[in-house]
Write a protein that holds these residues in place. Structure first.
Motif, PDB file in Angstrom:
ATOM      1  N   THR A   1     -18.963 -15.746  11.576  1.00 21.80           N
ATOM      2  CA  THR A   1     -19.157 -14.791  10.415  1.00 21.80           C
ATOM      3  C   THR A   1     -17.824 -14.383  10.050  1.00 21.80           C
ATOM      4  O   THR A   1     -17.354 -13.859   9.061  1.00 21.80           O
TER       5      THR A   1
ATOM      6  N   THR B   1     -30.471 -14.625  13.688  1.00 19.85           N
ATOM      7  CA  THR B   1     -29.088 -14.006  13.782  1.00 19.85           C
ATOM      8  C   THR B   1     -28.025 -14.697  12.747  1.00 19.85           C
ATOM      9  O   THR B   1     -27.388 -13.952  12.366  1.00 19.85           O
TER      10      THR B   1
ATOM     11  N   THR C   1     -29.106 -12.766   9.461  1.00 22.01           N
ATOM     12  CA  THR C   1     -28.981 -11.371   9.225  1.00 22.01           C
ATOM     13  C   THR C   1     -27.509 -10.858   9.468  1.00 22.01           C
ATOM     14  O   THR C   1     -26.994  -9.963   8.683  1.00 22.01           O
ATOM     15  N   LEU C   2     -26.717 -11.383  10.664  1.00 14.18           N
ATOM     16  CA  LEU C   2     -25.572 -11.095  11.012  1.00 14.18           C
ATOM     17  C   LEU C   2     -24.404 -11.197   9.697  1.00 14.18           C
ATOM     18  O   LEU C   2     -23.769 -10.167   9.223  1.00 14.18           O
TER      19      LEU C   2
ATOM     20  N   THR D   1     -25.248 -11.154   6.418  1.00 18.68           N
ATOM     21  CA  THR D   1     -25.704 -10.324   5.399  1.00 18.68           C
ATOM     22  C   THR D   1     -25.155  -8.895   5.645  1.00 18.68           C
ATOM     23  O   THR D   1     -24.774  -8.241   4.808  1.00 18.68           O
ATOM     24  N   GLU D   2     -25.291  -8.545   6.916  1.00 21.42           N
ATOM     25  CA  GLU D   2     -24.972  -7.254   7.176  1.00 21.42           C
ATOM     26  C   GLU D   2     -23.390  -6.914   7.236  1.00 21.42           C
ATOM     27  O   GLU D   2     -23.084  -5.849   6.521  1.00 21.42           O
ATOM     28  N   VAL D   3     -22.622  -8.052   7.339  1.00 27.58           N
ATOM     29  CA  VAL D   3     -21.310  -7.996   7.315  1.00 27.58           C
ATOM     30  C   VAL D   3     -20.706  -7.826   5.876  1.00 27.58           C
ATOM     31  O   VAL D   3     -20.017  -6.823   5.534  1.00 27.58           O
TER      32      VAL D   3
ATOM     33  N   SER E   1     -23.090  -6.714   3.243  1.00 30.06           N
ATOM     34  CA  SER E   1     -23.538  -5.413   2.909  1.00 30.06           C
ATOM     35  C   SER E   1     -22.586  -4.311   3.422  1.00 30.06           C
ATOM     36  O   SER E   1     -22.233  -3.379   2.528  1.00 30.06           O
ATOM     37  N   TYR E   2     -21.868  -4.240   4.786  1.00 28.37           N
ATOM     38  CA  TYR E   2     -21.283  -3.066   5.020  1.00 28.37           C
ATOM     39  C   TYR E   2     -19.889  -3.076   4.522  1.00 28.37           C
ATOM     40  O   TYR E   2     -19.088  -2.335   4.301  1.00 28.37           O
TER      41      TYR E   2
ATOM     42  N   ILE F   1     -26.197   2.818   1.929  1.00 29.20           N
ATOM     43  CA  ILE F   1     -27.046   2.284   3.002  1.00 29.20           C
ATOM     44  C   ILE F   1     -28.352   2.888   2.928  1.00 29.20           C
ATOM     45  O   ILE F   1     -29.306   2.149   3.292  1.00 29.20           O
TER      46      ILE F   1
ATOM     47  N   ARG G   1     -30.169   0.953   0.170  1.00 31.92           N
ATOM     48  CA  ARG G   1     -30.423  -0.468   0.530  1.00 31.92           C
ATOM     49  C   ARG G   1     -31.567  -0.176   1.386  1.00 31.92           C
ATOM     50  O   ARG G   1     -32.467  -1.297   1.096  1.00 31.92           O
ATOM     51  N   GLU G   2     -31.651   0.532   2.194  1.00 28.92           N
ATOM     52  CA  GLU G   2     -33.119   0.423   3.167  1.00 28.92           C
ATOM     53  C   GLU G   2     -34.386   0.759   2.491  1.00 28.92           C
ATOM     54  O   GLU G   2     -35.131   0.232   2.532  1.00 28.92           O
TER      55      GLU G   2
END
Length: 134
Positions: A27, A70, A73-74, A76-78, A80-81, A93, A96-97
Motif C-alpha cells: 500500500t 485488510t 480497508t488499509l 482506503t484509509e491511507v 482518506s487520511y 474525519i 466521513r464517519e
C-alpha cells in the motif's frame, strides 16, 4: 465444538496479521492498485462464504476474508487520511464517519422496506462494491 471453531478463527486472525504486514508494504507503493485488488478479493470471499461446508473451508474462507478486508480497508484509509492532511483533519474525519454511519442506516432501512434477506443483501452489496471501486 466451540473449541474447534475458536481455533479456526484464531488461526484466521494470525494469517490476517501477517497478511496485513505485506499489504501495508504494498500500500505504501501503490494504494489504488491494492484497493482495486482488495475489492475483487473481498467480493470473492463473500461469495465463498456461501459455499462453505467443512471446518477446513471455514478456516480457508475466514483467513481469506480477514486478508481481503485488510486489503480493502488499509489503502482506503491511507487515501482518506492523505486527503484529510490537505484540509481540516478533524472536520474531514468527523464528516466521513457521519456519512459512513448514515449510509449503513439507509442501506438497512431500504433492505427492510424491500424485504431482502441478509444473504440477498450480501450478494447485492458485493456487486455494488465491485461497481463502485473498479
Amino acid at each position: 465444538s466451540y473449541t474447534a471453531l475458536g481455533s479456526i478463527v484464531s488461526l484466521g486472525i494470525i494469517v490476517s496479521v501477517f497478511g496485513a504486514l505485506i499489504v501495508g508494504m504494498l500500500t505504501d507503493k501503490h494504494p489504488r492498485r491494492v484497493m482495486r485488488f482488495g475489492v475483487i478479493f473481498s467480493v470473492l470471499t463473500w461469495i465463498g462464504r456461501l459455499l462453505v461446508g467443512t471446518p477446513a473451508q471455514v478456516y480457508a474462507v475466514d483467513s481469506a476474508h480477514g486478508l481481503a478486508t485488510t486489503t480493502l480497508t488499509l489503502p482506503t484509509e491511507v487515501i482518506s487520511y492523505t486527503r484529510a492532511n490537505k484540509t481540516d483533519i478533524a472536520g474531514y474525519i468527523i464528516m466521513r464517519e457521519i456519512m459512513i454511519q448514515l449510509g449503513r442506516a439507509c442501506i438497512y432501512i431500504l433492505a427492510a422496506i424491500a424485504g431482502l434477506s441478509l444473504v440477498t443483501l450480501g450478494i447485492s452489496g458485493s456487486g455494488v462494491l465491485l461497481f463502485l471501486f473498479l
